[in-house]
Design a protein around this motif. Structure first.
Motif, PDB file in Angstrom:
ATOM      1  N   ARG A   1       0.841  -1.121   0.022  1.00 33.49           N
ATOM      2  CA  ARG A   1       0.045   0.078   0.143  1.00 33.49           C
ATOM      3  C   ARG A   1       0.874   1.269  -0.042  1.00 33.49           C
ATOM      4  O   ARG A   1       2.066   1.391   0.727  1.00 33.49           O
ATOM      5  CB  ARG A   1      -0.821   0.060   1.240  1.00 33.49           C
ATOM      6  N   LEU A   2       0.439   2.299  -0.756  1.00 30.05           N
ATOM      7  CA  LEU A   2       0.961   3.562  -0.756  1.00 30.05           C
ATOM      8  C   LEU A   2       0.105   4.590  -0.631  1.00 30.05           C
ATOM      9  O   LEU A   2      -0.999   4.564  -1.210  1.00 30.05           O
ATOM     10  CB  LEU A   2       1.820   3.894  -2.025  1.00 30.05           C
ATOM     11  N   GLU A   3       0.194   5.603   0.460  1.00 33.05           N
ATOM     12  CA  GLU A   3      -0.774   6.497   0.700  1.00 33.05           C
ATOM     13  C   GLU A   3       0.042   7.969   0.350  1.00 33.05           C
ATOM     14  O   GLU A   3       1.079   7.877   0.960  1.00 33.05           O
ATOM     15  CB  GLU A   3      -1.261   6.624   2.133  1.00 33.05           C
ATOM     16  N   MET A   4      -0.757   8.854  -0.403  1.00 33.67           N
ATOM     17  CA  MET A   4      -0.017   9.815  -0.986  1.00 33.67           C
ATOM     18  C   MET A   4      -0.959  10.980  -0.587  1.00 33.67           C
ATOM     19  O   MET A   4      -2.003  11.168  -0.639  1.00 33.67           O
ATOM     20  CB  MET A   4       0.063  10.164  -2.621  1.00 33.67           C
ATOM     21  N   GLU A   5      -0.284  12.201   0.017  1.00 33.19           N
ATOM     22  CA  GLU A   5      -0.758  13.513   0.165  1.00 33.19           C
ATOM     23  C   GLU A   5      -0.127  14.337  -0.841  1.00 33.19           C
ATOM     24  O   GLU A   5       0.971  14.820  -0.337  1.00 33.19           O
ATOM     25  CB  GLU A   5      -0.776  13.897   1.461  1.00 33.19           C
ATOM     26  N   GLY A   6      -0.525  14.521  -1.796  1.00 32.00           N
ATOM     27  CA  GLY A   6       0.208  15.489  -2.900  1.00 32.00           C
ATOM     28  C   GLY A   6       1.555  14.609  -3.439  1.00 32.00           C
ATOM     29  O   GLY A   6       1.434  13.407  -3.340  1.00 32.00           O
ATOM     30  N   GLU A   7       2.608  15.170  -3.790  1.00 24.90           N
ATOM     31  CA  GLU A   7       3.651  14.716  -4.220  1.00 24.90           C
ATOM     32  C   GLU A   7       4.895  14.749  -3.008  1.00 24.90           C
ATOM     33  O   GLU A   7       5.761  14.359  -3.391  1.00 24.90           O
ATOM     34  CB  GLU A   7       4.244  15.262  -5.386  1.00 24.90           C
ATOM     35  N   ARG A   8       4.533  15.261  -1.843  1.00 19.77           N
ATOM     36  CA  ARG A   8       5.483  15.512  -0.874  1.00 19.77           C
ATOM     37  C   ARG A   8       5.369  14.532   0.342  1.00 19.77           C
ATOM     38  O   ARG A   8       6.369  14.414   1.041  1.00 19.77           O
ATOM     39  CB  ARG A   8       5.465  16.740  -0.526  1.00 19.77           C
TER      40      ARG A   8
ATOM     41  N   VAL B   1      -2.519   3.748  -3.194  1.00 16.34           N
ATOM     42  CA  VAL B   1      -2.104   3.021  -4.573  1.00 16.34           C
ATOM     43  C   VAL B   1      -1.935   1.701  -4.242  1.00 16.34           C
ATOM     44  O   VAL B   1      -1.041   1.651  -2.954  1.00 16.34           O
ATOM     45  CB  VAL B   1      -0.713   3.806  -5.261  1.00 16.34           C
ATOM     46  N   TYR B   2      -2.442   0.636  -4.628  1.00 15.82           N
ATOM     47  CA  TYR B   2      -2.176  -0.880  -4.204  1.00 15.82           C
ATOM     48  C   TYR B   2      -1.431  -1.603  -5.284  1.00 15.82           C
ATOM     49  O   TYR B   2      -1.945  -1.289  -6.400  1.00 15.82           O
ATOM     50  CB  TYR B   2      -3.590  -1.544  -4.123  1.00 15.82           C
ATOM     51  N   GLN B   3      -0.236  -2.043  -5.097  1.00 16.46           N
ATOM     52  CA  GLN B   3       0.369  -2.939  -6.013  1.00 16.46           C
ATOM     53  C   GLN B   3       0.431  -4.240  -5.625  1.00 16.46           C
ATOM     54  O   GLN B   3       1.009  -4.442  -4.441  1.00 16.46           O
ATOM     55  CB  GLN B   3       1.758  -2.098  -6.357  1.00 16.46           C
ATOM     56  N   TYR B   4      -0.168  -5.231  -6.412  1.00 17.87           N
ATOM     57  CA  TYR B   4      -0.176  -6.538  -5.936  1.00 17.87           C
ATOM     58  C   TYR B   4       0.906  -7.401  -6.261  1.00 17.87           C
ATOM     59  O   TYR B   4       0.917  -8.533  -5.777  1.00 17.87           O
ATOM     60  CB  TYR B   4      -1.554  -7.132  -6.588  1.00 17.87           C
TER      61      TYR B   4
ATOM     62  N   VAL C   1      -5.909   2.396  -7.893  1.00 19.93           N
ATOM     63  CA  VAL C   1      -5.822   3.596  -7.333  1.00 19.93           C
ATOM     64  C   VAL C   1      -7.258   3.821  -6.457  1.00 19.93           C
ATOM     65  O   VAL C   1      -8.429   3.366  -7.116  1.00 19.93           O
ATOM     66  CB  VAL C   1      -5.641   4.695  -8.200  1.00 19.93           C
ATOM     67  N   LEU C   2      -7.316   4.149  -5.268  1.00 22.25           N
ATOM     68  CA  LEU C   2      -8.423   4.257  -4.399  1.00 22.25           C
ATOM     69  C   LEU C   2      -8.426   5.597  -3.762  1.00 22.25           C
ATOM     70  O   LEU C   2      -7.571   6.246  -3.256  1.00 22.25           O
ATOM     71  CB  LEU C   2      -8.266   3.121  -3.264  1.00 22.25           C
TER      72      LEU C   2
END
Length: 222
Positions: free
Chosen positions: A112-119, A196-199, A213-214
């Motif tokens: 799992r990847l959680e993103m708040e903007g690109e920073r 972002v989920y990468q399986y 993408v969720l």
């Protein structure tokens, strides 16, 4: 070496090379099959929304526990992912656990990847369902946080593609497509945090890789 012996070796090398080539070609598919068997967080599909160009699933996820790494603010996505993978792998494989409680924790999917903007980026692995926050082995790496993820409703867009194809630009495009489909169906998404989920492993062929993408959904009628 006689001519006969040389011919024998050449005859043996042909099937060996054929087998090696077949194994090399089959390896990505075998990896993809093994990933299918990994435990994944449990969810229920409430509805499937058909947009003009995309299909989006509205899902409700059951609570689960993650081991999470938060990259320093300003770290780019690729460095956050590699740093997070190394840190969390050190925990689940036992390196960063106390000697008295070392326990190898089974791999799950997705990463799992959680993103708040690109920073701001948080990378996490879902812990197997037999664990809760209290019965997991302690982690000695202060960069890794064990936390519970509450039940949540999300909109998910699934797509294939190589690891290199998953860029901030691609993620932004997928996010906007989700928001468009939600708007068409009178639903409201939360665009500030993108998941972002990468399986599959990075080396898996692009057409075999499942990515998602969720976005959290504020309103979803059952």
């Amino acid at each position: 070496m006689s001519t006969a012996e040389g011919g024998t070796w050449k005859t043996m090398l042909v099937p060996i090379s054929v087998v090696a080539a077949a194994l090399l070609a089959a390896w990505p598919a075998l990896v993809a099959y093994e990933v299918k068997k990994l435990e994944k967080p449990k969810y229920r599909v409430i509805k499937t929304l058909l947009g003009k160009k995309n299909k989006v699933e509205i899902r409700t996820y059951e609570p689960y526990v993650v081991a999470e790494y938060e990259a320093k603010e300003g770290t780019d996505m690729d460095r956050a992912l590699s740093g997070g993978f190394r840190a969390i792998a050190g925990y689940i494989f036992g390196r960063d656990q106390p000697e008295t409680t070392k326990e190898k924790i089974a791999m799950t999917s997705p990463v799992r990847l959680e993103m708040e903007g690109e920073r701001r980026h948080k990378v996490s692995f879902v812990m197997p369902s037999k664990y809760n926050k209290d019965n997991l082995p302690p982690c000695s790496n202060q960069e890794v946080n064990i936390r519970e993820v509450d039940a949540t409703t999300v909109a998910a867009l699934t797509f294939s593609g190589s690891r290199r194809s998953i860029t901030p630009k691609t993620i932004e495009e997928k996010k906007n497509r989700i928001l468009d489909v939600l708007k068409e169906n009178d639903l409201v998404g939360v665009p500030e945090t993108v998941m972002v989920y990468q399986y599959h492993p990075p080396f898996t062929l692009g057409f075999l890789r499942k990515n998602e993408v969720l976005l959290e959904v504020k309103e979803a009628s059952t």
